[in-house]
Design an enzyme around this catalytic site. Structure first.
Site, mmCIF file in Angstrom:
data_model
loop_
_atom_site.group_PDB
_atom_site.id
_atom_site.type_symbol
_atom_site.label_atom_id
_atom_site.label_comp_id
_atom_site.label_asym_id
_atom_site.label_seq_id
_atom_site.Cartn_x
_atom_site.Cartn_y
_atom_site.Cartn_z
ATOM 1 N N SER A 1 -6.843 -55.650 -46.514
ATOM 2 C CA SER A 1 -7.746 -55.555 -45.372
ATOM 3 C C SER A 1 -8.325 -54.151 -45.324
ATOM 4 C CB SER A 1 -6.993 -55.845 -44.067
ATOM 5 O OG SER A 1 -7.844 -55.679 -42.947
ATOM 6 N N TYR B 1 -0.067 -54.376 -38.203
ATOM 7 C CA TYR B 1 -0.847 -55.010 -39.259
ATOM 8 C C TYR B 1 -1.438 -53.953 -40.187
ATOM 9 C CZ TYR B 1 -4.702 -57.690 -41.358
ATOM 10 O OH TYR B 1 -5.582 -58.280 -42.237
#
Length: 257
Positions: free
Chosen positions: A141, A155
């Site tokens: 990501s 995250y």
């Protein structure tokens, strides 16, 4: 791109990016072993692939546990007799601030997003090194390695760690001819976008992307399948950013050019 007779394991295939990756590999001729935590959506992906004329099977597993990672890899080899590409795409990201973050949320995020990468590499490398050209791939990501967002510190930490793992694993497995790479999606139009707010919030995020739209899951799948090709054999330890140019502006005024 052509993957006839190649066996590809893809995790997180119940929806969004994982489903698109599985469908694209299948469309290019691969035998796809799909892994998802939810049986109904995971089987739906397999049904879609088969309806399109592809070959795929579904395996249910909760990847926060090492034993289920091992079972998934061994089941793929038992089903198809080989393993050429592993794509660990599954991820979790409960939207919660640091002050409210529970030990359970933190452990699940790190276990699925980061720790499972170690276990997939460890368990699959004996099979990948036997492949004509083995590929170990990850969905990372831009959040964590390059940018940050409140409520996603756990995250972000998992994905920053994943990028570090990709580089180190690439060095360790180069001697086997196995490449290790990843894709860093930006804002992609998936059901998981609901975690980031309502449509008005999505519209504000869209306005800050130079291409003025969210990405499509298939665009992440396209980058992933490139990294799995023979032609990408000299690429290892890298990640491809697919974000519509969102990381490019130095400041908001640059978007008004």
């Amino acid at each position: 791109m052509e993957f006839s007779d190649k066996v590809v394991l893809v995790t997180g295939t119940g929806q969004g990016i994982g489903r698109a990756i599985a469908e694209r590999f299948s469309a290019l001729g691969a035998k796809v072993f799909t892994v998802s935590r939810t049986a109904s959506s995971g089987q739906q992906t397999v049904d879609l692939i088969r309806q399109a004329g592809g070959e795929a099977v579904f395996h249910q597993a909760d990847l926060q546990h090492r034993e289920y990672v091992e079972q998934s890899v061994k089941a793929a080899v038992a089903e198809y007799g080989a393993l050429d590409v592993v794509v660990h795409n599954a991820a979790v990201f409960p939207f919660v601030g640091i002050e409210e973050l529970s030990e359970e949320d933190l452990e699940q995020t790190l276990a699925v997003n980061l720790k499972a990468a170690f276990w997939f590499a460890q368990v699959s490398i004996p099979f990948l090194r036997q492949s004509e050209y083995g590929r170990l791939l990850f969905t990372s990501s831009v959040t964590g390695p390059r940018v940050s967002m409140p409520g996603l510190s756990h995250y972000a930490a998992s994905k920053a760690g994943l990028n570090g793992f990709i580089r180190s694993a690439a060095l360790e497995f180069a001697k086997f001819g196995v490449t290790v790479n990843g894709v860093e999606p930006g804002l992609i139009k998936t059901p998981a976008m609901a975690n980031l707010g309502d449509e008005s919030n999505t519209e504000r995020m869209r306005a800050n992307i130079p291409l003025k739209r969210l990405g499509e899951p298939g665009e992440i799948a396209a980058a992933m399948t490139y990294l799995a090709t023979r032609e990408a054999g000299f690429v290892t330890g890298q990640t491809i950013v697919v974000d519509g140019g969102a990381l490019l502006p130095e400041n908001p005024e640059a978007l008004e050019w």
